[in-house]
Design a protein around this motif. Sequence first.
Motif, PDB file in Angstrom:
ATOM      1  N   ALA A   1       0.842  -1.197   0.000  1.00 34.59           N
ATOM      2  CA  ALA A   1       0.000   0.000   0.000  1.00 34.59           C
ATOM      3  C   ALA A   1       0.879   1.249   0.000  1.00 34.59           C
ATOM      4  O   ALA A   1       1.969   1.261   0.575  1.00 34.59           O
ATOM      5  N   ALA A   2       0.400   2.317  -0.610  1.00 35.08           N
ATOM      6  CA  ALA A   2       1.186   3.548  -0.749  1.00 35.08           C
ATOM      7  C   ALA A   2       1.554   4.175   0.594  1.00 35.08           C
ATOM      8  O   ALA A   2       2.559   4.865   0.693  1.00 35.08           O
ATOM      9  N   GLY A   3       0.782   3.938   1.641  1.00 36.55           N
ATOM     10  CA  GLY A   3       1.077   4.498   2.960  1.00 36.55           C
ATOM     11  C   GLY A   3       2.055   3.686   3.778  1.00 36.55           C
ATOM     12  O   GLY A   3       2.379   4.040   4.908  1.00 36.55           O
ATOM     13  N   TRP A   4       2.530   2.586   3.214  1.00 38.13           N
ATOM     14  CA  TRP A   4       3.486   1.717   3.903  1.00 38.13           C
ATOM     15  C   TRP A   4       4.870   1.897   3.284  1.00 38.13           C
ATOM     16  O   TRP A   4       5.004   2.164   2.099  1.00 38.13           O
TER      17      TRP A   4
ATOM     18  N   ASP B   1       7.800   0.708  -3.715  1.00 32.00           N
ATOM     19  CA  ASP B   1       6.433   0.235  -3.498  1.00 32.00           C
ATOM     20  C   ASP B   1       6.231  -1.256  -3.747  1.00 32.00           C
ATOM     21  O   ASP B   1       5.117  -1.743  -3.673  1.00 32.00           O
TER      22      ASP B   1
ATOM     23  N   TYR C   1       2.440   6.586   6.586  1.00 28.70           N
ATOM     24  CA  TYR C   1       1.709   7.797   6.226  1.00 28.70           C
ATOM     25  C   TYR C   1       0.221   7.628   6.472  1.00 28.70           C
ATOM     26  O   TYR C   1      -0.395   6.686   5.977  1.00 28.70           O
TER      27      TYR C   1
ATOM     28  N   GLY D   1      -3.694   7.833   6.251  1.00 29.70           N
ATOM     29  CA  GLY D   1      -4.616   7.874   5.117  1.00 29.70           C
ATOM     30  C   GLY D   1      -5.186   6.508   4.818  1.00 29.70           C
ATOM     31  O   GLY D   1      -4.901   5.528   5.501  1.00 29.70           O
ATOM     32  N   ARG D   2      -6.014   6.467   3.784  1.00 28.75           N
ATOM     33  CA  ARG D   2      -6.644   5.233   3.316  1.00 28.75           C
ATOM     34  C   ARG D   2      -6.003   4.881   1.976  1.00 28.75           C
ATOM     35  O   ARG D   2      -5.918   5.727   1.071  1.00 28.75           O
ATOM     36  N   TYR D   3      -5.560   3.627   1.845  1.00 28.37           N
ATOM     37  CA  TYR D   3      -4.813   3.199   0.668  1.00 28.37           C
ATOM     38  C   TYR D   3      -5.304   1.843   0.193  1.00 28.37           C
ATOM     39  O   TYR D   3      -5.787   1.037   0.974  1.00 28.37           O
ATOM     40  N   TYR D   4      -5.112   1.597  -1.095  1.00 27.47           N
ATOM     41  CA  TYR D   4      -5.450   0.284  -1.627  1.00 27.47           C
ATOM     42  C   TYR D   4      -4.203  -0.591  -1.606  1.00 27.47           C
ATOM     43  O   TYR D   4      -3.143  -0.192  -2.100  1.00 27.47           O
TER      44      TYR D   4
ATOM     45  N   TRP E   1      -8.620  -2.607   0.862  1.00 27.19           N
ATOM     46  CA  TRP E   1      -8.369  -1.267   1.384  1.00 27.19           C
ATOM     47  C   TRP E   1      -7.783  -1.368   2.783  1.00 27.19           C
ATOM     48  O   TRP E   1      -8.203  -2.213   3.574  1.00 27.19           O
TER      49      TRP E   1
ATOM     50  N   LYS F   1      -5.944   1.202   6.124  1.00 26.40           N
ATOM     51  CA  LYS F   1      -5.899   2.554   6.662  1.00 26.40           C
ATOM     52  C   LYS F   1      -4.734   2.673   7.647  1.00 26.40           C
ATOM     53  O   LYS F   1      -4.456   1.742   8.394  1.00 26.40           O
TER      54      LYS F   1
END
Length: 140
Positions: free
Chosen positions: A53-56, A82, A106, A108-111, A133, A135
Amino acid sequence: NEGLLLNLEYTDTKGEPVEIKNLPQGTDFIAQVSVTNRSVVRLDDLALTHMVAAGWEIHNPRFGNEEENQQQPLDYQDIRDDRVLSYFKLAPGETRRLKLLLNASYRGRYYLPAVSVESMYDASKHARTAGQWVKVDAGK
């Protein structure tokens, strides 16, 4: 799944299961991927694509002394921002386990995309997990 079995589990750094749908920011955790050759032939050309996920963020074991990520040697591995691309071979019935140390960085909510493994030259040998999804929260 066709000819291969793919299993993905998330744990904390002590090996306890982690629910990834909602992680506090700053949490370190491990993605454990197991791939088993369920066919009767040796597969010399397996490609595992593990996107995150983009927030990881991915902890790259090449930049430190992270013994937690020590695992069986691979034919080749490409660690990017990524995703991690791993290439290896499996004998019939053999299982390969890979660990990936991650951080929920980061808010947020990410796929979280699917993780997939396939034989590069035999489309009939493949396996894939479902995407979902996730979070990253501010935490406590």
